[in-house]
Design a protein around this motif. Structure first.
Motif, PDB file in Angstrom:
ATOM      1  N   GLU A 101     -39.623 -71.048 -43.542  1.00  0.00           N
ATOM      2  CA  GLU A 101     -38.272 -70.749 -43.089  1.00  0.00           C
ATOM      3  C   GLU A 101     -38.003 -69.252 -43.085  1.00  0.00           C
ATOM      4  OE1 GLU A 101     -39.196 -72.807 -45.400  1.00  0.00           O
ATOM      5  OE2 GLU A 101     -38.174 -74.747 -45.242  1.00  0.00           O
ATOM      6  N   THR A 102     -38.443 -68.557 -44.143  1.00  0.00           N
ATOM      7  CA  THR A 102     -38.140 -67.132 -44.267  1.00  0.00           C
ATOM      8  C   THR A 102     -38.925 -66.298 -43.263  1.00  0.00           C
ATOM      9  OG1 THR A 102     -37.755 -67.487 -46.633  1.00  0.00           O
ATOM     10  CG2 THR A 102     -37.930 -65.220 -45.880  1.00  0.00           C
ATOM     11  N   ILE A 103     -40.207 -66.590 -43.106  1.00  0.00           N
ATOM     12  CA  ILE A 103     -41.010 -65.818 -42.156  1.00  0.00           C
ATOM     13  C   ILE A 103     -40.558 -66.109 -40.728  1.00  0.00           C
ATOM     14  CG2 ILE A 103     -43.342 -65.407 -41.281  1.00  0.00           C
ATOM     15  CD1 ILE A 103     -44.381 -65.977 -44.087  1.00  0.00           C
ATOM     16  N   THR A 104     -40.106 -67.329 -40.463  1.00  0.00           N
ATOM     17  CA  THR A 104     -39.559 -67.639 -39.143  1.00  0.00           C
ATOM     18  C   THR A 104     -38.314 -66.807 -38.869  1.00  0.00           C
ATOM     19  OG1 THR A 104     -40.434 -69.895 -39.175  1.00  0.00           O
ATOM     20  CG2 THR A 104     -38.610 -69.449 -37.679  1.00  0.00           C
ATOM     21  N   LYS A 105     -37.470 -66.621 -39.879  1.00  0.00           N
ATOM     22  CA  LYS A 105     -36.285 -65.774 -39.711  1.00  0.00           C
ATOM     23  C   LYS A 105     -36.685 -64.338 -39.416  1.00  0.00           C
ATOM     24  CE  LYS A 105     -33.171 -68.401 -42.743  1.00  0.00           C
ATOM     25  NZ  LYS A 105     -32.418 -68.363 -44.032  1.00  0.00           N
ATOM     26  N   ILE A 106     -37.700 -63.848 -40.129  1.00  0.00           N
ATOM     27  CA  ILE A 106     -38.186 -62.490 -39.875  1.00  0.00           C
ATOM     28  C   ILE A 106     -38.696 -62.387 -38.441  1.00  0.00           C
ATOM     29  CG2 ILE A 106     -39.942 -60.786 -40.509  1.00  0.00           C
ATOM     30  CD1 ILE A 106     -39.807 -61.956 -43.373  1.00  0.00           C
ATOM     31  N   ARG A 107     -39.468 -63.395 -38.021  1.00  0.00           N
ATOM     32  CA  ARG A 107     -39.988 -63.415 -36.643  1.00  0.00           C
ATOM     33  C   ARG A 107     -38.851 -63.367 -35.633  1.00  0.00           C
ATOM     34  NH1 ARG A 107     -41.933 -67.939 -33.899  1.00  0.00           N
ATOM     35  NH2 ARG A 107     -39.919 -68.827 -34.514  1.00  0.00           N
ATOM     36  N   ASP A 108     -37.793 -64.120 -35.884  1.00  0.00           N
ATOM     37  CA  ASP A 108     -36.674 -64.173 -34.939  1.00  0.00           C
ATOM     38  C   ASP A 108     -35.950 -62.831 -34.851  1.00  0.00           C
ATOM     39  OD1 ASP A 108     -37.306 -66.795 -34.451  1.00  0.00           O
ATOM     40  OD2 ASP A 108     -35.732 -67.626 -35.737  1.00  0.00           O
ATOM     41  N   HIS A 109     -35.807 -62.135 -35.983  1.00  0.00           N
ATOM     42  CA  HIS A 109     -35.162 -60.821 -35.960  1.00  0.00           C
ATOM     43  C   HIS A 109     -36.016 -59.805 -35.195  1.00  0.00           C
ATOM     44  CE1 HIS A 109     -31.686 -61.629 -38.404  1.00  0.00           C
ATOM     45  NE2 HIS A 109     -32.411 -62.109 -39.394  1.00  0.00           N
ATOM     46  N   VAL A 110     -37.328 -59.841 -35.432  1.00  0.00           N
ATOM     47  CA  VAL A 110     -38.233 -58.936 -34.719  1.00  0.00           C
ATOM     48  C   VAL A 110     -38.238 -59.269 -33.237  1.00  0.00           C
ATOM     49  CG1 VAL A 110     -40.616 -58.139 -34.511  1.00  0.00           C
ATOM     50  CG2 VAL A 110     -39.657 -58.600 -36.772  1.00  0.00           C
ATOM     51  N   LEU A 111     -38.243 -60.553 -32.910  1.00  0.00           N
ATOM     52  CA  LEU A 111     -38.240 -60.975 -31.514  1.00  0.00           C
ATOM     53  C   LEU A 111     -36.987 -60.488 -30.799  1.00  0.00           C
ATOM     54  CD1 LEU A 111     -39.370 -62.571 -29.135  1.00  0.00           C
ATOM     55  CD2 LEU A 111     -38.345 -64.639 -30.121  1.00  0.00           C
ATOM     56  N   ASP A 112     -35.852 -60.525 -31.482  1.00  0.00           N
ATOM     57  CA  ASP A 112     -34.618 -60.035 -30.884  1.00  0.00           C
ATOM     58  C   ASP A 112     -34.757 -58.563 -30.483  1.00  0.00           C
ATOM     59  OD1 ASP A 112     -31.639 -60.308 -30.356  1.00  0.00           O
ATOM     60  OD2 ASP A 112     -31.619 -58.696 -31.838  1.00  0.00           O
ATOM     61  N   THR A 113     -35.403 -57.783 -31.329  1.00  0.00           N
ATOM     62  CA  THR A 113     -35.615 -56.371 -31.010  1.00  0.00           C
ATOM     63  C   THR A 113     -36.525 -56.204 -29.801  1.00  0.00           C
ATOM     64  OG1 THR A 113     -35.304 -55.683 -33.307  1.00  0.00           O
ATOM     65  CG2 THR A 113     -36.540 -54.192 -31.892  1.00  0.00           C
ATOM     66  N   PHE A 114     -37.599 -56.988 -29.724  1.00  0.00           N
ATOM     67  CA  PHE A 114     -38.513 -56.886 -28.595  1.00  0.00           C
ATOM     68  C   PHE A 114     -37.852 -57.363 -27.300  1.00  0.00           C
ATOM     69  CE2 PHE A 114     -42.330 -57.328 -31.662  1.00  0.00           C
ATOM     70  CZ  PHE A 114     -42.252 -55.975 -31.944  1.00  0.00           C
ATOM     71  N   GLN A 115     -36.983 -58.358 -27.394  1.00  0.00           N
ATOM     72  CA  GLN A 115     -36.277 -58.812 -26.199  1.00  0.00           C
ATOM     73  C   GLN A 115     -35.306 -57.753 -25.688  1.00  0.00           C
ATOM     74  OE1 GLN A 115     -34.787 -62.517 -27.807  1.00  0.00           O
ATOM     75  NE2 GLN A 115     -36.345 -63.716 -26.727  1.00  0.00           N
ATOM     76  N   ARG A 116     -34.708 -56.997 -26.620  1.00  0.00           N
ATOM     77  CA  ARG A 116     -33.864 -55.878 -26.201  1.00  0.00           C
ATOM     78  C   ARG A 116     -34.702 -54.829 -25.482  1.00  0.00           C
ATOM     79  NH1 ARG A 116     -29.644 -54.581 -31.177  1.00  0.00           N
ATOM     80  NH2 ARG A 116     -28.880 -56.719 -31.437  1.00  0.00           N
ATOM     81  N   LEU A 117     -35.896 -54.591 -25.988  1.00  0.00           N
ATOM     82  CA  LEU A 117     -36.802 -53.653 -25.325  1.00  0.00           C
ATOM     83  C   LEU A 117     -37.097 -54.116 -23.909  1.00  0.00           C
ATOM     84  CD1 LEU A 117     -38.703 -51.133 -25.774  1.00  0.00           C
ATOM     85  CD2 LEU A 117     -40.486 -52.786 -26.331  1.00  0.00           C
ATOM     86  N   TYR A 118     -37.321 -55.403 -23.729  1.00  0.00           N
ATOM     87  CA  TYR A 118     -37.609 -55.954 -22.398  1.00  0.00           C
ATOM     88  C   TYR A 118     -36.409 -55.802 -21.462  1.00  0.00           C
ATOM     89  CZ  TYR A 118     -38.606 -59.415 -18.781  1.00  0.00           C
ATOM     90  OH  TYR A 118     -38.804 -60.046 -17.578  1.00  0.00           O
ATOM     91  N   ARG A 119     -35.211 -56.069 -21.978  1.00  0.00           N
ATOM     92  CA  ARG A 119     -34.021 -55.947 -21.132  1.00  0.00           C
ATOM     93  C   ARG A 119     -33.789 -54.493 -20.709  1.00  0.00           C
ATOM     94  NH1 ARG A 119     -32.097 -60.057 -24.721  1.00  0.00           N
ATOM     95  NH2 ARG A 119     -31.127 -58.513 -26.090  1.00  0.00           N
ATOM     96  N   GLN A 120     -34.011 -53.555 -21.638  1.00  0.00           N
ATOM     97  CA  GLN A 120     -33.856 -52.150 -21.290  1.00  0.00           C
ATOM     98  C   GLN A 120     -34.925 -51.716 -20.292  1.00  0.00           C
ATOM     99  OE1 GLN A 120     -31.256 -50.185 -22.213  1.00  0.00           O
ATOM    100  NE2 GLN A 120     -30.493 -52.117 -23.047  1.00  0.00           N
ATOM    101  N   ARG A 121     -36.116 -52.261 -20.431  1.00  0.00           N
ATOM    102  CA  ARG A 121     -37.181 -51.962 -19.469  1.00  0.00           C
ATOM    103  C   ARG A 121     -36.778 -52.414 -18.077  1.00  0.00           C
ATOM    104  NH1 ARG A 121     -40.144 -55.892 -16.253  1.00  0.00           N
ATOM    105  NH2 ARG A 121     -42.220 -55.035 -15.790  1.00  0.00           N
ATOM    106  N   ASN A 122     -36.154 -53.591 -17.970  1.00  0.00           N
ATOM    107  CA  ASN A 122     -35.701 -54.077 -16.666  1.00  0.00           C
ATOM    108  C   ASN A 122     -34.629 -53.166 -16.072  1.00  0.00           C
ATOM    109  OD1 ASN A 122     -37.448 -56.224 -16.761  1.00  0.00           O
ATOM    110  ND2 ASN A 122     -35.910 -57.718 -17.425  1.00  0.00           N
ATOM    111  N   LEU A 123     -33.730 -52.674 -16.916  1.00  0.00           N
ATOM    112  CA  LEU A 123     -32.697 -51.759 -16.426  1.00  0.00           C
ATOM    113  C   LEU A 123     -33.308 -50.469 -15.881  1.00  0.00           C
ATOM    114  CD1 LEU A 123     -29.900 -52.079 -19.142  1.00  0.00           C
ATOM    115  CD2 LEU A 123     -29.786 -52.821 -16.763  1.00  0.00           C
ATOM    116  N   VAL A 124     -34.346 -49.975 -16.559  1.00  0.00           N
ATOM    117  CA  VAL A 124     -34.985 -48.732 -16.133  1.00  0.00           C
ATOM    118  C   VAL A 124     -35.771 -48.935 -14.843  1.00  0.00           C
ATOM    119  CG1 VAL A 124     -36.775 -47.044 -16.714  1.00  0.00           C
ATOM    120  CG2 VAL A 124     -35.090 -47.714 -18.430  1.00  0.00           C
ATOM    121  N   LEU A 125     -36.621 -49.965 -14.818  1.00  0.00           N
ATOM    122  CA  LEU A 125     -37.547 -50.130 -13.700  1.00  0.00           C
ATOM    123  C   LEU A 125     -36.928 -50.810 -12.491  1.00  0.00           C
ATOM    124  CD1 LEU A 125     -40.897 -51.060 -15.483  1.00  0.00           C
ATOM    125  CD2 LEU A 125     -40.078 -48.833 -14.743  1.00  0.00           C
TER     126      LEU A 125
END
Length: 230
Positions: free
Chosen positions: A139-163
């Motif tokens: 449960e705890t490592i899954t929560k960590i994964r979800d928080h990290v994933l949220d950051t990477f998804q923000r990176l992807y959305r910003q990449r779409n805005l740029v490109l």
């Protein structure tokens, strides 16, 4: 990479790590828009499957690798903090040869309640984080994964805005980079280690991380020390 003597060996170029490092270099010294584009391109180059017909999510794969590497990293930092105390526990840690063994010794002490008291609040907080992982690993490592994933998804959305929209001055670019850059670096560190030490392709490491996260349980909590198997 330094420990394995694999810094820029031109005679043995790696088809996965070398191109990714060139793209990730922009995270350190490029403009915000170039760093966003290069950072996401590096993630895709390592963890996407262009020939696969099923939907793949390289951000989720990298987030799982980062999350599964977190317990060992936290425990290793605690081990070296404890070694500085020069007490009996520190002496026991110093007799252990590898960081994996040191991390396992600290994890067992936390689990048994025999870990010496630490003086700084940051170290105490680290112990509590590990204790929670030991008690509820999946449960705890899954929560960590979800928080990290949220950051990477923000990176992807910003990449779409740029490109795709040309928003090179978007207000969230710098904030996204400040969060994503160290996490991307942590993921590449594990990917490079697995490649040069275990001869694993990035996709294979991601699969190993996913399997470890799906199967870990409180029945054997000390497995958090070696979730990636490298």
């Amino acid at each position: 990479m330094h420990r394995e003597n694999r810094i820029w060996l031109e005679s043995e170029p790696d088809p996965y790590i070398d191109p990714a490092i060139e793209l990730l270099a922009l995270l350190q010294n490029g403009s915000s828009s170039a760093a966003i584009a290069g950072g996401w391109a590096a993630i895709e180059s390592l963890l996407s499957e262009p020939r696969s017909k099923r939907l793949v999510n390289p951000a989720e794969r990298l987030a799982t690798i980062v999350a599964c590497s977190f317990p060992r990293a936290e425990l290793t930092d605690l081990a070296y903090t404890l070694i500085e105390r020069k007490d009996q526990f520190a002496q026991a840690l110093q007799t252990l040869e590898t960081n994996k063994e040191k991390a396992g010794h600290v994890a067992k002490a936390i689990l048994d309640g025999t870990l010496p008291d630490l003086t700084t609040w940051s170290d105490r907080a680290a112990v509590e984080r590990i204790r929670e992982i030991l008690q509820h690993p999946q449960e705890t490592i899954t929560k960590i994964r979800d928080h990290v994933l949220d950051t990477f998804q923000r990176l992807y959305r910003q990449r779409n805005l740029v490109l795709h929209a040309g928003k090179t001055q978007a207000v969230a670019l710098r904030a996204t980079l400040s969060r994503a850059t160290p996490l991307v670096g942590a993921g590449l560190d594990r990917i490079a280690h697995a490649r040069f030490v275990g001869d694993l392709r990035p996709i294979q490491l991601a699969g190993r991380a996913r399997t470890a996260l799906d199967t870990i349980s409180a029945d054997d909590p000390l497995k958090i020390v070696d979730l990636l198997g490298i």
